[in-house]
Design an enzyme around this catalytic site. Structure first.
Site, short mmCIF file in Angstrom:
data_model
loop_
_atom_site.label_atom_id
_atom_site.label_comp_id
_atom_site.label_asym_id
_atom_site.label_seq_id
_atom_site.Cartn_x
_atom_site.Cartn_y
_atom_site.Cartn_z
CB THR A 144 -4.98 3.61 -6.55
OG1 THR A 144 -4.52 2.31 -6.18
CG2 THR A 144 -6.39 3.79 -6.07
CB SER A 200 -0.91 0.02 1.23
OG SER A 200 -1.57 1.26 1.35
CE LYS A 227 -7.03 -1.61 -5.74
NZ LYS A 227 -7.81 -0.55 -5.06
CE1 TYR A 272 -4.61 5.26 -3.50
CE2 TYR A 272 -3.91 5.99 -1.32
CZ TYR A 272 -4.73 5.23 -2.12
OH TYR A 272 -5.68 4.44 -1.55
CG HIS A 304 -10.66 2.56 -2.87
ND1 HIS A 304 -9.51 2.81 -3.57
CD2 HIS A 304 -10.34 2.74 -1.56
CE1 HIS A 304 -8.54 3.14 -2.72
NE2 HIS A 304 -9.02 3.08 -1.49
#
Length: 420
Positions: free
Chosen positions: A176, A126, A293, A150, A317
């Site tokens: 993402t 993550s 994603k 991100y 999500h």
């Protein structure tokens, strides 16, 4: 361990009076984890956006398809292996990126990384991890890992994250797309709790040299607006200082770096201005495959092909961003049809059992990402809890595949299913 061996072990342990604290039933697993976690942790991990209709729809969507088992097909020793991004994997299960795992267990991402290695399950690190990617990579051996990105407001930070992912052996970047701002997460809002303000989930940032340079510059600016000073404010401030990774407590408190890191992160962590054209910059920064994603619309899937991306993860999500969004299993067939086999399609959000995995693969997904359930295992039992959740899912998948009349995952297709 093969499914029948794992199943037999569970029964033999039970015969000896040893029953696992990790329930194999997904609803019971969630409820057990909810009871174990703090209210703030449960709200963050279990919660969704708005009235949480999409959280529920991700699960309900799987019930709109039914498996049609076939008989007398010699299904002894089913094969769960797949190929993804040029690598052969022992199963189609990847561990989805989930942030702030320290809210579930003190060992956080490190426990998950060890469980991933023990079960040979790929792990997507993550962007909002509680443990730096380098530390997790160090315990994973040759097990496949990927890095979720991100898109920050600092392109230098984006580049640094990608370079670090390459250096620690990640096989792909998972960009993402659906979190350019936080969704209206009502359970968190009801508690007035955002973990990042407490210094949690910032390990990728505080371990990054570019972020530290940005922090040096940030601390030279006039102080930003601050919350009212109460005893609770002071408690939370001291907690954030303790979590900052380097320096003595007194130094961290006097320097302001801990709270400065929180403030800097809050201002740069996401970027709502990015467009498809920005993907060219990311491609210039890395030779790794790039997976997008958050794709749900067929037109966006076609654009992913046109812009030279290497894969798609169909995801909403986990229902945490747009309440009322289409469920992922509903979106999957349209995305698969749009890409026409030109790049792999994975499915995220809603996977709770072996039948869910089979349905997703029969509809054209190459692999799936498991999310909340492994965090429930983490909360209940640390590394061992995560391993148990993964092994339970793999056993369920193998048994359901064989009992449905298939020996390999490649045998699955639309004829394996019936729409309800």
């Amino acid at each position: 361990m093969r499914a029948l061996d794992w199943q037999r072990k569970i029964y033999l342990d039970g015969f000896a009076g040893k029953v696992s604290p990790i329930p194999p039933n997904s609803a019971q697993l969630e409820e057990a984890a909810r009871r174990k976690m703090t209210p703030a942790a449960a709200a963050y991990i279990l919660g969704g956006a708005g009235n949480e209709h999409t959280v529920l729809d991700n699960r309900r969507g799987f019930s709109t398809w039914q498996l049609v088992p076939r008989m007398l097909r010699n299904v002894e020793n089913p094969d769960l292996s797949i190929e993804l991004l040029g690598q052969k994997l022992s199963s189609p299960i990847l561990l989805a990126p989930i942030g702030v795992l320290e809210m579930a267990h003190p060992e956080a991402d490190l426990a998950v990384a060890r469980a991933a290695r023990a079960t040979n399950t790929p792990f997507i690190f993550s962007n909002q991890a509680s443990v730096p990617m380098e530390s997790c990579s160090a315990v994973m051996g040759d097990t496949m890992r990927l890095f979720q990105l991100y898109w920050s407001r600092s392109r230098d930070l984006v580049t640094s994250f990608v370079n670090r992912a390459e250096a620690c052996g990640c096989s792909a970047i998972v960009l993402t797309l659906d979190t350019t701002m936080l969704g209206w997460r009502t359970q968190d809002l009801a508690l007035g709790h955002l973990p990042f303000l407490h210094g949690k989930g910032l390990a990728q940032y505080t371990s990054d040299p570019v972020f530290q340079k940005l922090l040096d510059e940030f601390l030279q600016r006039p102080p930003a607006a601050r919350p009212p000073v109460t005893t609770t404010t002071i408690q939370h401030l001291l907690g954030a200082v303790r979590r900052y990774p380097t320096g003595s407590f007194l130094h961290k408190l006097r320097s302001g770096r801990a709270m400065g890191a929180v403030s800097l992160f809050s201002g740069i962590y996401s970027n709502s201005t990015i467009t498809w054209d920005d993907l060219a910059f990311l491609r210039e920064q890395t030779q790794l495959p790039i997976l997008l994603k958050g794709i749900l619309h067929p037109d966006d899937a076609r654009k992913a092909v046109d812009y030279g991306m290497d894969g798609i993860i169909v995801s909403n999500h986990g229902g945490r961003q747009v309440d009322g969004s289409i469920s992922t299993i509903e979106a999957l067939p349209g995305v698969v049809a749009a890409v026409k086999g030109q790049l792999p399609v994975l499915l995220d959000s809603g996977i709770r059992g072996g039948a869910d995995v089979l349905k997703a693969l029969a509809l054209g997904a190459q692999a799936v990402c498991l999310g909340r359930p492994y965090v429930y295992g983490l909360a209940l039992g640390g590394q061992a809890g995560v391993e148990t959740v993964i092994r339970n899912l793999l056993a369920d998948l193998e048994l359901t595949l064989g009992l449905s009349g298939y020996k390999t995952l490649a045998d699955l297709n639309l004829e394996s299913l019936r729409p309800v």
